[in-house]
Scaffold this active site. Structure first.
Site, PDB file in Angstrom:
ATOM      1  N   LYS A 257       3.060 -16.917  36.017  1.00 39.68           N
ATOM      2  CA  LYS A 257       2.971 -15.221  36.783  1.00 39.68           C
ATOM      3  C   LYS A 257       4.585 -15.956  37.747  1.00 39.68           C
ATOM      4  O   LYS A 257       3.289 -16.993  38.584  1.00 39.68           O
ATOM      5  CB  LYS A 257       2.209 -14.391  37.134  1.00 39.68           C
ATOM      6  CG  LYS A 257       2.302 -13.731  38.176  1.00 39.68           C
ATOM      7  CD  LYS A 257       1.046 -12.696  38.224  1.00 39.68           C
ATOM      8  CE  LYS A 257       1.964 -11.322  39.424  1.00 39.68           C
ATOM      9  NZ  LYS A 257       0.784 -10.670  39.473  1.00 39.68           N
TER      10      LYS A 257
ATOM     11  N   LYS B  61       0.461 -19.123  39.488  1.00 34.65           N
ATOM     12  CA  LYS B  61       0.338 -17.841  39.596  1.00 34.65           C
ATOM     13  C   LYS B  61       1.733 -18.386  41.112  1.00 34.65           C
ATOM     14  O   LYS B  61       0.613 -18.520  41.922  1.00 34.65           O
ATOM     15  CB  LYS B  61      -0.580 -16.385  40.510  1.00 34.65           C
ATOM     16  CG  LYS B  61       0.048 -15.757  41.074  1.00 34.65           C
ATOM     17  CD  LYS B  61      -1.341 -14.828  41.183  1.00 34.65           C
ATOM     18  CE  LYS B  61      -0.606 -13.327  42.332  1.00 34.65           C
ATOM     19  NZ  LYS B  61      -1.839 -12.443  42.369  1.00 34.65           N
TER      20      LYS B  61
END
Length: 343
Positions: free
Chosen positions: A259, A204
């Site tokens: 992400k 992320k």
């Protein structure tokens, strides 16, 4: 992999297989179906309540009763799972984010309602403290505002257990603390939740594409001018993502998340092809907002670029895609299948 030896043009005409719809379908390398889609939903307190998210046209925050109605459509469309993100009232936030593991919290009640009404729908819960903290960070901070790793893990374990108690099928730690997957796995096993999956947000990035999401869950104002660069990944790094993913797998993750999505397809490709594990990607709020803005202004064909972006993620290696386009894409896929004479 070496390319097969072909005779030169005109013996080889690569356009031959593109000449008709049937042959294009026969040689298509990747497919996108509703099975590949996960729908992220923002959940509100109240009854019969919905609120538009201004920075995400078409996306609404929903009260639990309306969420259950939506879930029935998701099942009908063949979407396998929903990801829940609670919109926590300001009065329920504090410095430590302790509301995250309230057994009667918004997320926990939403899980119970969904599993009662539509048990076949997979329910994924977000494990992170940012919706519950007055400072908007994903963990517990010290006096200098630095997010503390180990004490935050204790809170995340409590949060994950409360979600499992409520019936969550998958807990998804999105906080990026070191070691939290192993701690959550140990706690789930000890509590008897041996089949509760962990979807680790392993890579992320500290991205600027998250702005509309923070508006939607109400953490943007709390975060202010702060950032999350001390725990989320540097957008310049790719080798580090492989280390992050490998560590989470070793600690007990069942699937991993990259992400954001399209700006990080190289990471999706590397993770899937080098580690060959269930690899998910999140088409984040900023990506959605850009697509919608261009489409609403008539600059792009909204449906076409939506489907192209999702196929790009599949082509890169994503097994599943968290996307705010999930319902719209599933409807379009169904209509396309019926147009092709499929049941």
């Amino acid at each position: 992999m070496r390319s097969p030896i072909r005779r030169a043009f005109p013996a080889t005409r690569l356009r031959r297989n593109r000449a008709g719809d049937f042959s294009r379908r026969l040689v298509q390398e990747h497919q996108l179906t509703a099975d590949n889609l996960i729908y992220p939903v923002f959940v509100l307190e109240g009854q019969d309540k919905r609120e538009a998210v201004p920075s995400m046209p078409g996306v609404e925050r929903l009260s639990i009763d309306l969420l259950v109605e939506l879930a029935e459509e998701l099942v009908d469309l063949g979407i396998p799972a929903v990801a829940l993100f609670p919109v926590v009232p300001a009065a329920d936030k504090n410095v430590s984010g302790s509301g995250a593991w309230n057994s009667d919290g918004l997320a926990q009640r939403a899980v119970r309602a969904l599993k009662k009404a539509v048990p076949e729908l997979g329910v994924i819960t977000d494990v992170a403290l940012d919706p519950f903290t007055t400072h908007g960070q994903d963990g517990i901070i010290d006096n200098d505002g630095y997010v503390l790793n180990d004490v935050t893990i204790e809170a995340l374990v409590n949060q994950a257990l409360s979600h499992a108690d409520a019936g969550a099928d998958i807990v998804a730690p999105s906080d990026m603390m070191d070691g939290r997957v192993g701690a959550i796995r140990d706690a789930l096993e000890s509590a008897g939740y041996v089949n509760t999956r962990i979807l680790a947000y392993s890579a992320k990035y500290a991205s600027s594409y998250y702005g509309p999401f923070r508006d939607a869950v109400g953490s943007a104002a709390n975060l202010g001018k702060g950032n999350k660069s001390t725990y989320q990944m540097d957008p310049a790094n790719s080798d580090e993502a492989l280390h992050e993913v490998a560590m989470d797998l070793a600690e007990g993750a069942d699937m991993v998340m990259i992400k954001p999505g399209m700006p990080y397809l190289d990471i999706v490709y590397r993770v899937k092809h080098e580690l060959q594990v269930p690899t998910f990607v999140y088409q984040v709020s900023g990506e959605y907002a850009m697509h919608m803005a261009a489409a609403d202004n008539g600059w792009l064909d909204g449906d076409a670029v939506m489907m192209e972006s999702l196929m790009a993620m599949r082509r890169a290696g994503a097994d599943a895609i968290l996307t705010y386009f999930a319902v719209r894409a599933a409807r379009l896929l169904r209509a396309s299948a019926r147009g092709a004479g499929k049941p």
